[in-house]
Design a protein around this motif. Sequence first.
Motif, PDB file in Angstrom:
ATOM      1  N   THR A   1       0.816  -1.207   0.000  1.00  0.00           N
ATOM      2  CA  THR A   1       0.000   0.000   0.000  1.00  0.00           C
ATOM      3  C   THR A   1       0.851   1.260   0.000  1.00  0.00           C
ATOM      4  OG1 THR A   1      -1.542  -1.240   1.364  1.00  0.00           O
ATOM      5  CG2 THR A   1      -1.902   1.130   1.208  1.00  0.00           C
ATOM      6  N   GLU A   2       0.490   2.181  -0.860  1.00  0.00           N
ATOM      7  CA  GLU A   2       1.052   3.534  -0.780  1.00  0.00           C
ATOM      8  C   GLU A   2       0.091   4.354   0.066  1.00  0.00           C
ATOM      9  OE1 GLU A   2       3.710   5.089  -2.013  1.00  0.00           O
ATOM     10  OE2 GLU A   2       4.492   3.721  -3.554  1.00  0.00           O
ATOM     11  N   VAL A   3       0.605   5.036   1.038  1.00  0.00           N
ATOM     12  CA  VAL A   3      -0.260   5.873   1.864  1.00  0.00           C
ATOM     13  C   VAL A   3       0.054   7.339   1.587  1.00  0.00           C
ATOM     14  CG1 VAL A   3      -0.868   6.548   4.211  1.00  0.00           C
ATOM     15  CG2 VAL A   3      -0.436   4.154   3.672  1.00  0.00           C
ATOM     16  N   THR A   4      -0.987   8.086   1.300  1.00  0.00           N
ATOM     17  CA  THR A   4      -0.812   9.526   1.136  1.00  0.00           C
ATOM     18  C   THR A   4      -1.513  10.213   2.292  1.00  0.00           C
ATOM     19  OG1 THR A   4      -0.798   9.320  -1.252  1.00  0.00           O
ATOM     20  CG2 THR A   4      -1.196  11.507  -0.364  1.00  0.00           C
ATOM     21  N   VAL A   5      -0.791  11.064   2.984  1.00  0.00           N
ATOM     22  CA  VAL A   5      -1.391  11.835   4.061  1.00  0.00           C
ATOM     23  C   VAL A   5      -1.618  13.251   3.542  1.00  0.00           C
ATOM     24  CG1 VAL A   5      -1.079  12.699   6.398  1.00  0.00           C
ATOM     25  CG2 VAL A   5      -0.180  10.462   5.769  1.00  0.00           C
ATOM     26  N   LEU A   6      -2.857  13.677   3.535  1.00  0.00           N
ATOM     27  CA  LEU A   6      -3.155  15.043   3.105  1.00  0.00           C
ATOM     28  C   LEU A   6      -3.198  15.933   4.336  1.00  0.00           C
ATOM     29  CD1 LEU A   6      -5.969  14.552   0.438  1.00  0.00           C
ATOM     30  CD2 LEU A   6      -3.499  14.621   0.134  1.00  0.00           C
ATOM     31  N   VAL A   7      -2.392  16.938   4.336  1.00  0.00           N
ATOM     32  CA  VAL A   7      -2.337  17.846   5.474  1.00  0.00           C
ATOM     33  C   VAL A   7      -2.885  19.199   5.042  1.00  0.00           C
ATOM     34  CG1 VAL A   7      -0.872  18.887   7.229  1.00  0.00           C
ATOM     35  CG2 VAL A   7      -0.258  16.673   6.244  1.00  0.00           C
ATOM     36  N   PRO A   8      -4.067  19.566   5.549  1.00  0.00           N
ATOM     37  CA  PRO A   8      -4.552  20.905   5.226  1.00  0.00           C
ATOM     38  C   PRO A   8      -3.626  21.910   5.897  1.00  0.00           C
ATOM     39  CG  PRO A   8      -6.226  19.601   6.349  1.00  0.00           C
ATOM     40  CD  PRO A   8      -4.952  18.881   6.485  1.00  0.00           C
ATOM     41  N   ARG A   9      -3.170  22.877   5.142  1.00  0.00           N
ATOM     42  CA  ARG A   9      -2.263  23.840   5.756  1.00  0.00           C
ATOM     43  C   ARG A   9      -2.714  25.238   5.417  1.00  0.00           C
ATOM     44  NH1 ARG A   9       4.197  23.926   5.099  1.00  0.00           N
ATOM     45  NH2 ARG A   9       3.630  24.393   2.971  1.00  0.00           N
ATOM     46  N   ARG A  10      -2.817  26.021   6.442  1.00  0.00           N
ATOM     47  CA  ARG A  10      -3.193  27.417   6.208  1.00  0.00           C
ATOM     48  C   ARG A  10      -1.972  28.175   5.724  1.00  0.00           C
ATOM     49  NH1 ARG A  10      -5.064  27.394  12.111  1.00  0.00           N
ATOM     50  NH2 ARG A  10      -5.863  25.298  11.932  1.00  0.00           N
ATOM     51  N   GLU A  11      -2.166  28.941   4.683  1.00  0.00           N
ATOM     52  CA  GLU A  11      -1.082  29.776   4.181  1.00  0.00           C
ATOM     53  C   GLU A  11      -1.379  31.204   4.587  1.00  0.00           C
ATOM     54  OE1 GLU A  11       1.523  28.510   2.642  1.00  0.00           O
ATOM     55  OE2 GLU A  11       0.694  26.494   2.583  1.00  0.00           O
ATOM     56  N   TYR A  12      -0.379  31.861   5.070  1.00  0.00           N
ATOM     57  CA  TYR A  12      -0.607  33.203   5.597  1.00  0.00           C
ATOM     58  C   TYR A  12      -0.036  34.233   4.646  1.00  0.00           C
ATOM     59  CZ  TYR A  12      -1.461  30.303   9.562  1.00  0.00           C
ATOM     60  OH  TYR A  12      -1.944  29.328  10.378  1.00  0.00           O
ATOM     61  N   THR A  13      -0.744  35.348   4.580  1.00  0.00           N
ATOM     62  CA  THR A  13      -0.256  36.388   3.679  1.00  0.00           C
ATOM     63  C   THR A  13       0.780  37.266   4.364  1.00  0.00           C
ATOM     64  OG1 THR A  13      -2.278  37.505   4.283  1.00  0.00           O
ATOM     65  CG2 THR A  13      -2.158  36.579   2.073  1.00  0.00           C
ATOM     66  N   ARG A  14       0.734  37.357   5.663  1.00  0.00           N
ATOM     67  CA  ARG A  14       1.713  38.189   6.367  1.00  0.00           C
ATOM     68  C   ARG A  14       2.529  37.299   7.288  1.00  0.00           C
ATOM     69  NH1 ARG A  14       0.660  41.362   3.340  1.00  0.00           N
ATOM     70  NH2 ARG A  14      -0.399  43.377   3.407  1.00  0.00           N
ATOM     71  N   PHE A  15       3.793  37.621   7.400  1.00  0.00           N
ATOM     72  CA  PHE A  15       4.642  36.704   8.157  1.00  0.00           C
ATOM     73  C   PHE A  15       4.229  36.615   9.622  1.00  0.00           C
ATOM     74  CE2 PHE A  15       6.665  40.563   9.496  1.00  0.00           C
ATOM     75  CZ  PHE A  15       7.256  40.246  10.701  1.00  0.00           C
ATOM     76  N   TRP A  16       3.715  37.711  10.175  1.00  0.00           N
ATOM     77  CA  TRP A  16       3.370  37.650  11.594  1.00  0.00           C
ATOM     78  C   TRP A  16       2.129  36.824  11.857  1.00  0.00           C
ATOM     79  CZ3 TRP A  16      -1.290  39.686  13.023  1.00  0.00           C
ATOM     80  CH2 TRP A  16      -1.866  40.620  12.174  1.00  0.00           C
ATOM     81  N   HIS A  17       1.303  36.656  10.847  1.00  0.00           N
ATOM     82  CA  HIS A  17       0.156  35.761  11.022  1.00  0.00           C
ATOM     83  C   HIS A  17       0.631  34.358  11.348  1.00  0.00           C
ATOM     84  CE1 HIS A  17      -2.559  38.424   8.289  1.00  0.00           C
ATOM     85  NE2 HIS A  17      -2.246  38.981   9.426  1.00  0.00           N
ATOM     86  N   ARG A  18       1.764  34.019  10.741  1.00  0.00           N
ATOM     87  CA  ARG A  18       2.302  32.687  10.909  1.00  0.00           C
ATOM     88  C   ARG A  18       2.718  32.471  12.362  1.00  0.00           C
ATOM     89  NH1 ARG A  18       6.687  32.551   7.083  1.00  0.00           N
ATOM     90  NH2 ARG A  18       5.115  33.142   5.595  1.00  0.00           N
ATOM     91  N   LEU A  19       3.140  33.556  12.987  1.00  0.00           N
ATOM     92  CA  LEU A  19       3.612  33.430  14.366  1.00  0.00           C
ATOM     93  C   LEU A  19       2.476  33.079  15.315  1.00  0.00           C
ATOM     94  CD1 LEU A  19       5.968  36.518  14.495  1.00  0.00           C
ATOM     95  CD2 LEU A  19       6.534  34.167  13.965  1.00  0.00           C
TER      96      LEU A  19
END
Lengths: 117, 669
Positions: B613-631
């Motif tokens: 079996t090949e397993v694919t894990v899908l990870v929803p990831r939020r992308e941020y427009t401003r770097f501080w949002h990421r913090l």
Amino acid sequence: MTPLAKLRKRREEQEPEVDDWTEMCRGTMPVADVEWRSRARVAGRVRSLRVQPWAGVPTLEGTLVDDTGGISVVFLGRRHVPGIRPGTQMVVEGMVGDHAGRLAILNPDYRLLAVHE
Amino acid sequence: MQTATPRQPERVAPPKPIPLAPFVDLPESGRYRFKNRLLGPPLHTDQLVHERLGKPTALAVFASDNLSSVAYGTEEIIRQLVPYIGLAAFTLVMPITIALLVVLGFLILSYRQTIKAYPSAGGAYIVTRDNFGLLPAQVAGVALLTDYVLTVAVSVAAGTAALTSAVPGLTSYAVPISVAFIIIIAFGNLRGVKESGRIFAVPTYFFIGTMVALLIIGFGRMFLGHLPVQSIHKAGMLTLKPGHHGGDGFLMGATVFMVLRAFASGGAAVTGVEAISNGVPAFRRPEWKNARSTLVVMGSTLGAMFFGLSWLDAHLHVNAYEKGTPTVISQIGKLVFGTSPVGHVLYFALQAGTMLILVLAANTSFADFPRLASFHAGDNFMPRQLTKRGHRLVFSNGILALSAAAIFLVIITRAEVSRLIPLYAIGVFTSFTLSQAGMARHHIRIKEPGWRGGLFVNATGAVLSGVVDIIIAITKFKPPGAILGAWVIIALVPVMVYGLTRLNKQYESEASELEGDAKAAAEAPILRRHVVLVLVDRLDRSTARAMQYGRTLTPDELRAVHVAYDADKAEQLAQEWRRLGLSRFPLELVDCPDRRITRGVLEVVAEALDGQTEVTVLVPRREYTRFWHRLLHDRTADSIARAVSQLPHANVTFVPYHLGTNIHSEAHV
């Protein structure tokens, strides 16, 4: 009484849960010893639980594990059994059949370990 | 569609041409915008042109490192002699200078051979690699790299000293000034200062001009007997050893050592000879002939200036200051040009010329260090990043590494040339020795016409620079009263060579694993099953998108997985899932009593892997427009991906959800 001794005492007072569990586990067998097509009574912890959406066949399927292995526990016709959540400790009893190629107990009798909030 | 009709059905809109580049309406990254503003727009790869240089410009471009050495050569000789043998120092300056000029002469003769034999790129690294193999080449290369760092530090420190000699008020700011110089040079190089002649020609010839003026006026006044002799001691100068005031030239065993040390310190003056041999392809045709004659002109100019300056110093008895400022060259300039207004102007011109050529000399290293580092990296002996040309087509990473190292050195030595000199020159002479020995081997191997002469020249060059190298290593190993000395380099080079060899082994094993049997691997049967797991934290839009995406993969099994680090939250999610049941696939709640989400996911994935079996894990990831949002959020998604990727046949796909934009608002129904 020293603070440490106090703490120790308090911990001893909280111990009965474990005693409950030992009590519940009496007469159970390790999952490794479970045989197909025979009755079994096993105790363990719900490692995972599968929730079906409305569109599927109503089934609640979980995996119960102890130190020796895991066994599927399937509740047919139910989407939800109150008290059964990931991490719940429970004892199940029933005829061992199979489900999706794994040992499984379908619609078992079950007892849950009460959780003191 | 009716295929029976011969005519094409009429289209509603006429076909359009393919647009030049697909339109992506996304903001560029902040880093890129910053880079653009700081360095200018990125250069196109085609713009990488190699300017061909005529002899006069080539001299200006390549000679600055070499010629600038006169600014501190004589001073360092004096500095080693005066404290031990007093006035006799001034009688020994000339013999030591002449000995160094002999070394210089042989180096030039040897490099003439190198230029002819390696007209494409004849750096010590290439010559050594071709004749002795990769490992000795690492030694030569590392030695040279450390010396490029030192060239920057020494030149900038000396340039700052030239400035502070002329403007004594700045003396206490020597370190910040030096650091600023390095940053300016680094900035210029990151922007891509082309080795364009004019920028280089002006300061180089200006310096040569002022030096010529200094020497002519100096000798003129000397022979006419107008030149005053410096009073021997001023406050802050090196103290003369008492009892030797007669200057009888009587030497004892210990003093021989001092003389050798002075010689070793003066060795810094002949560094930079290798610059031309590194850059032969930059010359006009016929490259090697032009390069050779430029080399000879450069060597003669250096020799003449060094000789003249030492002579003037020997006559004027100019002593060095302990702190290095005012410099010897500045004191000589003051004495020679006198106090008339014209003299003042000439003096400041000399200081300015010295400063400029020293800064340029530092700049030469900025061209050579990144290139040499890229050779190393190209042979898998240094991090790959060093082979990449950056924004403006220069080896940006090499430039940054060099600047950082040089700034570090300048700060720990407080921008004092005399503290840096003990570290200097040993690397250059090591690489001289190796490359000359390599050339000797080359002659023996190839036996081209006239190889005996070449062998003689290169063998002598190798032996001579080897001897100088040993003298430097012994006499400057740990100068009295200083912590830093040649030992630093002697210790550093083997450590670095070992490190680079380790790096190389790593790269080689990676390459052999990746390249081995690529064809068979590509044709191997694929696994039968494909299970897709969507990681769910809550039922929201980013999760919904990941589930939609998972459905387009049409796997054999598709399920959502929630690691129940919080039982109540898990219960809530389960209820919502039952109620909505959007996607017709099950949600698996996984117990996670120790709240290690990464571990929980790992276990679920490992359970699904059965070798078929090949397993694919899908990870929803939020992308941020401003770097501080990421913090505001942790990086759980990334750490999960890193952990899961370690399992064979487990694959991770990020499904991005862009916050703050409407890109995903028109979801498919």
